[in-house]
Design a protein around this motif. Structure first.
Motif, PDB file in Angstrom:
ATOM      1  N   ARG A  38       0.835  -1.210   0.000  1.00 45.00           N
ATOM      2  CA  ARG A  38       0.000   0.000   0.000  1.00 45.00           C
ATOM      3  C   ARG A  38       0.868   1.258   0.000  1.00 45.00           C
ATOM      4  O   ARG A  38       0.581   2.226  -0.708  1.00 45.00           O
ATOM      5  N   PHE A 421      -2.608   3.656   5.604  1.00 41.64           N
ATOM      6  CA  PHE A 421      -3.952   4.209   5.802  1.00 41.64           C
ATOM      7  C   PHE A 421      -3.782   5.531   6.532  1.00 41.64           C
ATOM      8  O   PHE A 421      -2.913   5.673   7.384  1.00 41.64           O
ATOM      9  N   GLU A 422      -4.632   6.496   6.215  1.00 42.06           N
ATOM     10  CA  GLU A 422      -4.523   7.796   6.873  1.00 42.06           C
ATOM     11  C   GLU A 422      -5.042   7.746   8.302  1.00 42.06           C
ATOM     12  O   GLU A 422      -4.536   8.450   9.181  1.00 42.06           O
ATOM     13  N   VAL A 424      -6.797   5.077  11.466  1.00 49.59           N
ATOM     14  CA  VAL A 424      -7.191   3.771  11.981  1.00 49.59           C
ATOM     15  C   VAL A 424      -8.239   3.975  13.070  1.00 49.59           C
ATOM     16  O   VAL A 424      -8.105   4.860  13.919  1.00 49.59           O
ATOM     17  N   ASP A 450      -8.805   7.837   3.772  1.00 49.92           N
ATOM     18  CA  ASP A 450      -8.404   6.434   3.663  1.00 49.92           C
ATOM     19  C   ASP A 450      -8.341   5.850   5.077  1.00 49.92           C
ATOM     20  O   ASP A 450      -7.379   6.088   5.812  1.00 49.92           O
ATOM     21  N   VAL A 452      -9.069   2.573   8.013  1.00 56.10           N
ATOM     22  CA  VAL A 452      -9.147   1.139   8.255  1.00 56.10           C
ATOM     23  C   VAL A 452      -9.693   0.915   9.658  1.00 56.10           C
ATOM     24  O   VAL A 452      -9.405   1.690  10.583  1.00 56.10           O
ATOM     25  N   TYR A 474       0.076   4.907  11.628  1.00 55.46           N
ATOM     26  CA  TYR A 474      -1.067   5.624  11.070  1.00 55.46           C
ATOM     27  C   TYR A 474      -1.005   7.094  11.498  1.00 55.46           C
ATOM     28  O   TYR A 474      -0.786   7.391  12.678  1.00 55.46           O
TER      29      TYR A 474
END
Length: 525
Positions: A38, A421-422, A424, A450, A452, A474
């Motif tokens: 990613r 990911f930006e 969490v 983005d 998660v 993150y």
């Protein structure tokens, strides 16, 4: 912007492994895991964006090339770091460490007229080299990902304009990462051409030395750095140091004279193993003399007896009493901290260790001439060689260097633009799936964040998930913890905790304001 720290590069590599970004496969070879892929994909998307800004088209060249092409260009050497493929037909294939030969051959077979230029082609793909000592994880590997852009113009002037456009695109790309970097005047080495620039992150774990002025914008790598010329005579009673060498073709004896420091006795002449203490070997190279400085003294003495000519190279500070009047003089002494800057009146030079992550080269006709990449000019002009540029970014090296630059004692930090990911969302088993999805959906709506959801069913609880989030890096954490559970029956009072370690933010936020609060934090990163 986030400044460099003293975190050990090997420690940051272990964080990449512990965080689930990659795993070692063999010495200098790594597998990318989903999180690492990613990060790489986001970095490639960032590169694509800035390559499109200059009208470059993306392609994919084969990883296999041939010795024949490299011999045509004059770059082939049996002692180089080329990885060779010994197939059943003995076809002399190579695994490409770079693609100048292949792209030039391809374009030569397609482009015939100046009307088809300018042409800007790039790829992001795997490269290979027979690295003798793989080290520092992704920073020095046998297999690596690289973006290389190749530009083709019909004349020198247009090629220089293209070069400046590429440099602007590179600056914009590195600016978007929001990590301090240096752009240094650089030596082109075996790539060819006489104009090139390197992009560096300053780091104590870097393998390059980058010099910069404390007062102006002068920056140069170790091969090209200069200091201001100061005329002075060698001290009386101190005969110069003499370093004897021989040309690489073994035909010419080379005598290099530099001032003798006061702490070196008059009857002592240091060996070549100590030459760098008294002599700038890069400056010797810039004189145009092709010297072989790696010969043992006993072998050198016998070789010098067979030479047919000699060259004297003298430092500019030596007087005529210590040199022959016809001998050329140069600034040959090593550059030291606080030497005067060559570009301004008051500046002093300082050196920093740095990691090279990008390089731009103006190649001219270095490859187009030997590989016959010719185009017909306007008004029926005879075909002439295209003018080329080559511009690289080490993708996997950039990932490793960013991890090194931004690691902290608990894990990693990532620039927002390439974070796996930006955001969490961290929850516990006490929170229902419906509540988890409510918070997740509040952030994921419209797809502009983005995010998660960490709802893994492992037995380990919230403290473990928090540590794991720090390790992975993150940018923003949203926690459904104690405040959420205590107010679970009063919807209007429910709050989540929002944390942004890089901005030192930790605050309670209602779900209704969650997206705007998180968006504001991300915009500040």
């Amino acid at each position: 912007m986030y400044a460099s720290n003293d975190t050990n590069t090997d420690d940051s590599h272990s964080l990449l492994i512990r965080g689930g970004f990659l795993r070692p496969a063999h010495s200098g070879v790594f597998h990318l895991l989903p999180l690492g892929l990613r990060v790489q994909n986001k970095l490639e998307s960032l590169i694509d964006k800035h390559m499109r800004s200059i009208g470059a088209s993306k392609l994919s060249l084969s990883s296999i090339t041939t010795e024949e092409l490299w011999k045509q260009s004059g770059r082939y050497s049996s002692n180089s770091e080329l990885l060779r493929i010994d197939d059943r037909r003995k076809s002399n294939f190579l695994l490409s460490p770079t693609h100048e030969e292949e792209i030039t051959s391809l374009v030569a077979s397609i482009v015939r007229s100046y009307k088809q230029l300018p042409l800007r082609l790039y790829q992001t793909g795997r490269k290979y080299r027979d690295e003798r000592r793989p080290r520092q994880g992704l920073l020095r590997a046998k297999e690596f990902m690289m973006k290389d852009l190749y530009t083709f113009d019909c004349n020198h002037e247009d090629a220089l304009k293209t070069y400046e456009e590429v440099r602007k695109a590179y600056n914009n790309l590195f600016d978007e990462l929001k990590i301090p970097y240096l752009v240094a005047d650089a030596d082109s080495g075996n790539m060819g051409g006489k104009l090139s620039h390197e992009y560096h992150f300053v780091s104590p774990k870097g393998e390059d030395n980058v010099w910069r002025c404390q007062s102006c914008n002068y920056v140069a790598n170790e091969e090209l750095v200069e200091k201001k010329t100061i005329e002075h005579a060698a001290p009386l009673g101190h005969p110069p140091l003499l370093f004897k060498g021989i040309s690489t073709d073994r035909t010419t004896a080379i005598n290099i004279r530099v001032p003798r420091p006061p702490n070196v006795p008059a009857n002592e002449n240091p060996s070549w193993s100590r030459a760098s203490e008294f002599l700038n070997l890069h400056a010797v190279k810039r004189t145009g003399v092709d010297i072989d400085a790696g010969i043992e003294s006993e072998t050198l003495s016998s070789l010098l007896l067979k030479t047919t000519s000699s060259i004297d190279i003298n430092d500019q500070s030596l007087t005529d009493s210590t040199t022959t009047s016809s001998s050329p003089t140069y600034d040959l002494t090593p550059i030291k901290r606080d030497d005067p800057c060559p570009r301004c009146d008051s500046g002093k030079l300082r050196v920093s260790k740095a990691i090279e992550v990008g390089h731009t080269f103006h190649l001219g006709t270095r490859y187009s001439t030997p590989l016959s990449a010719l185009v017909a000019g306007p008004n029926n002009q005879q075909p002439s060689a295209m003018h080329m540029g080559c511009h690289g970014i080490g993708v996997s090296r950039l990932i490793g260097s960013i991890a090194s630059m931004m690691a902290h004692e608990n894990g990693l930090h990532w620039p927002r633009v390439i974070a796996p990911f930006e955001v969490v969302v961290i929850t516990t088993k006490e929170v229902s799936e419906e509540n988890n999805m409510e918070v997740y959906d509040a952030l994921a709506a419209q797809g502009d964040i983005d995010v998660v959801l960490d709802d893994r069913k492992a037995q380990k609880g919230m403290p473990w998930r928090m540590k794991d989030a720090d390790l992975i890096g993150y940018p923003v954490k949203v926690i459904l913890g104690k405040s959420w559970r205590e107010n679970s029956e009063g919807r209007e009072k429910r709050e989540v905790e929002v944390q942004c370690p890089r901005l030192d933010v930790k605050k309670k936020v209602k779900v209704e304001q969650l997206k705007s609060e998180v968006s504001d934090l991300l915009d500040r990163l």
